[in-house]
Enzyme design. Sequence first.
Site, PDB file in Angstrom:
ATOM      1  CE1 TYR A 129       3.322  -1.440 -12.609  1.00  0.00           C
ATOM      2  CE2 TYR A 129       5.192   0.028 -12.253  1.00  0.00           C
ATOM      3  CZ  TYR A 129       3.988  -0.252 -12.871  1.00  0.00           C
ATOM      4  OH  TYR A 129       3.454   0.631 -13.759  1.00  0.00           O
ATOM      5  CD  GLN A 190      -3.080  -0.388 -16.577  1.00  0.00           C
ATOM      6  OE1 GLN A 190      -3.537   0.272 -15.621  1.00  0.00           O
ATOM      7  NE2 GLN A 190      -2.424   0.199 -17.573  1.00  0.00           N
ATOM      8  CG  ASN A 213       2.084   5.846 -11.467  1.00  0.00           C
ATOM      9  OD1 ASN A 213       1.443   5.002 -10.844  1.00  0.00           O
ATOM     10  ND2 ASN A 213       1.919   6.068 -12.757  1.00  0.00           N
ATOM     11  CB  SER A 236      13.324   8.735  -1.556  1.00  0.00           C
ATOM     12  OG  SER A 236      13.826   9.490  -2.619  1.00  0.00           O
ATOM     13  CD  GLN A 258      17.216  10.692  -1.682  1.00  0.00           C
ATOM     14  OE1 GLN A 258      18.278  10.105  -1.534  1.00  0.00           O
ATOM     15  NE2 GLN A 258      16.152  10.086  -2.171  1.00  0.00           N
ATOM     16  CG  HIS A 261      15.838  10.026  -6.663  1.00  0.00           C
ATOM     17  ND1 HIS A 261      15.796   9.096  -7.669  1.00  0.00           N
ATOM     18  CD2 HIS A 261      16.782   9.591  -5.790  1.00  0.00           C
ATOM     19  CE1 HIS A 261      16.674   8.137  -7.404  1.00  0.00           C
ATOM     20  NE2 HIS A 261      17.295   8.414  -6.284  1.00  0.00           N
ATOM     21  CD  GLU A 326      14.371   6.262   0.733  1.00  0.00           C
ATOM     22  OE1 GLU A 326      14.227   7.489   0.514  1.00  0.00           O
ATOM     23  OE2 GLU A 326      14.226   5.390  -0.146  1.00  0.00           O
ATOM     24  CG  HIS A 327      18.730   7.053   1.657  1.00  0.00           C
ATOM     25  ND1 HIS A 327      17.782   7.632   0.824  1.00  0.00           N
ATOM     26  CD2 HIS A 327      18.920   5.799   1.186  1.00  0.00           C
ATOM     27  CE1 HIS A 327      17.430   6.760  -0.103  1.00  0.00           C
ATOM     28  NE2 HIS A 327      18.096   5.640   0.076  1.00  0.00           N
ATOM     29  CG  ASP A 360      20.804   5.025  -4.357  1.00  0.00           C
ATOM     30  OD1 ASP A 360      20.105   4.605  -3.415  1.00  0.00           O
ATOM     31  OD2 ASP A 360      20.872   6.236  -4.679  1.00  0.00           O
ATOM     32  CD  GLU A 414     -10.356 -16.824  25.290  1.00  0.00           C
ATOM     33  OE1 GLU A 414     -10.548 -17.415  24.211  1.00  0.00           O
ATOM     34  OE2 GLU A 414      -9.335 -16.145  25.542  1.00  0.00           O
ATOM     35  CG  HIS A 419     -11.800 -23.364  21.134  1.00  0.00           C
ATOM     36  ND1 HIS A 419     -12.894 -22.990  20.399  1.00  0.00           N
ATOM     37  CD2 HIS A 419     -10.734 -22.763  20.537  1.00  0.00           C
ATOM     38  CE1 HIS A 419     -12.492 -22.206  19.394  1.00  0.00           C
ATOM     39  NE2 HIS A 419     -11.191 -22.055  19.462  1.00  0.00           N
TER      40      HIS A 419
END
Lengths: 430, 430
Positions: A129, A190, A213, A236, A258, A261, A326-327, A360, A414, A419
């Site tokens: 995506y 979708q 998003n 992030s 950062q 963003h 994250e970083h 990045d 069991e 089995h």
Amino acid sequence: MIRLNASDPAFAHAFDELVGARREADADVSRDVRTIISAVRDDGDAAVQAFTSKFDGHDLDETGWRIERAELTAALDGLDSELRKALELARDRIAAFHEKQKPTDSETTDDVGIRLGSRWRPVASAGVYVPGGRAAYPSSVLMNALPAKVAGVPRLVMVTPTPKGEVNPLVLAAAELAGVDEVWRIGGAQAVAALAYGTKRIEPVDVVTGPGNAWVAEAKRQLYGVVGIDMVAGPSEIVVVADAKNDPEWIAADLLSQSEHDPTSQSILFADDAAFADAVADAVDRQIGTLSTKDVARTSWDANGAIILVPELAAACPLVDRLAPEHLELAVDDPDQLFTLVHHAGSVFLGRHTPEAVGDYVAGPNHVLPTGRRARFASGLSVLDYMKRTSFLSLDRAGLAEIGPAAVALATAEGLPAHAKSVALRLESK
Amino acid sequence: MIRLNASDPAFAHAFDELVGARREADADVSRDVRTIISAVRDDGDAAVQAFTSKFDGHDLDETGWRIERAELTAALDGLDSELRKALELARDRIAAFHEKQKPTDSETTDDVGIRLGSRWRPVASAGVYVPGGRAAYPSSVLMNALPAKVAGVPRLVMVTPTPKGEVNPLVLAAAELAGVDEVWRIGGAQAVAALAYGTKRIEPVDVVTGPGNAWVAEAKRQLYGVVGIDMVAGPSEIVVVADAKNDPEWIAADLLSQSEHDPTSQSILFADDAAFADAVADAVDRQIGTLSTKDVARTSWDANGAIILVPELAAACPLVDRLAPEHLELAVDDPDQLFTLVHHAGSVFLGRHTPEAVGDYVAGPNHVLPTGRRARFASGLSVLDYMKRTSFLSLDRAGLAEIGPAAVALATAEGLPAHAKSVALRLESK
């Protein structure tokens, strides 16, 4: 921006609040997403077309459903040569780094002659995506597509919304460079649903990755299990641990890389020197005004930025672990020493000449990383996300005679007689 | 049970239906689970206590919240010696197999002097869910707990419901053998929520794994992202590919070892000999009557069982891939040859003396495997589910001079000026 001092009596509580603060939107998109997914599942292409018309403002029958190969090559050919070289460098370095992640099959025969092993194979198809509009990043195309290519995925699909029909040539050029096989002009929940269930036009895929998003993220969450997904990503963040020998301007730019963003991004500085911390704060304020992204950066820095004074930088490490960022930049002379004290971080940038932004784009490691404290348990995107492991075993009569009786005992305990029988019948045979 | 013949003109359609059939309950438990999770998040222990009282029929303040170490050791000491030996053999073999999954850290310095690498670490804590009642399996305790121990997880928690306060000594003994650190007498969605968010009594964990009913599975799905989870598991299945040289009784027992698990389980036989297929069908019918699990096995076999005749066994392999089964037995003389033709399966059992049940208990590979066609993209539980990878990079001035300009170009093209600046400032410095 908040300022904290680890030596204050009230620090523990204030830091707890910083760690616990939820920056993720609470918008309840789950019902909308459920509706979209079920419409696409039931009505296929017609539903995809209707949602695209509604959300992206174009009719797929007019603009075309796919972006054909010729458009991808044209976008690449039309690229400014400096940009093309930059994208090619990025592609080559990212591919080389991810090559090393390829798992090896294993097989052993143990001391009772039992053969055991694991075999890795790529998934048959993957969908990436790629957001449209403002956040359409060619770097994201490379970071998602290349690990799939390195894994050996035979069919690599990209979906990207084209609001009002407009495409982003940089994104198309990156898709061509990365070796994407199919590109569809669709986005939103979708698109994720179409990839997961398939439609008449679009064959389903096995794994869906890539940023998006809140609708896209929720669609991936709801379809997890129907397809594999990379992770649930949130806003992030960067944590910078820096001593006073750094140029405050450099560190300010790192923090802002950062903040620019998204308004929900977070930038945190740990410093052991109050004057240096002040200098960074001043530099941040000065630099913000020069940025074309100043509105976003200002909102993010004001709301989520933090400067935390610690008595010594080693004392920052357990606090960094609480944040599991994250970083993480370790801008000191001996970053490896601090790195051994940190357990939870998505990616770590060692030393004064390793700004996060270089990772990045072109360094090689993936920029898709766990956010929102998820580095406690999650890893960055890798070749493994596009592969799966099959375990296998092989016993002969002697091997089964060695371990079969224990299986019979446990199955019986069991309460699973078939089995037990499946093993016992073979043990009893001559 | 349905019988199909790959040579029939109607086969393709019938097989599509078999592949597409949904055996998973559609019960909409998601709203209930959402309510339970939010109550536990808000009210902590009080909510856990109330739900336990309601669903498990006992008051935690009376029965005790935790099962103490002394109870675990007592359960182990009280075990019949044959069973104890069987559990110990299982533990040792499972641990040995999973040891080989431990990932290695990597670090390289490339041709422009840039240091790049990956570092693996265990999560700080993991929670294993173990169902109570009928489906309380000591083997599940071992299969979930041992990979965590091998990964080096410092705090390993087990939760298990104790309906009306009753514990299962086998499960406690297995927990002790596996080295579980804490055991809580709680279950259901409330237990998963308590592990994910933590309560006053129960520290949160980073990863939750283990089988459970629809509520537990849905709670894991909803909490995915707050914690790491193993996978969304559904009804299990076995596919057996067998030639006419097999004893039909063995193959019948293998099919029933899956059918006896649950009414939604599925067992499918691919055979290249009609008389052999008939003999297996007869043997299944005969054996079912002898099982204490006959009601479940009968329901499952009648509703979901299938025998599929193929002209030759190699022709079964693409059909197996469509099913991407959890378990695959290749009961032929040269199973490796067929194995190369199969791409999607959770675990493969090679040859006539490798019944699937031996893998459920003692062989070594994990028995927690992807179900419901998820072997297309998912893998069995492993040490990696309890670890995470941190990437790292280190550039010096020269390295940044090599690749920094490309990062500046790409950041600028993406409209992210602070990203560009953080690199450019360093490039400009003397």
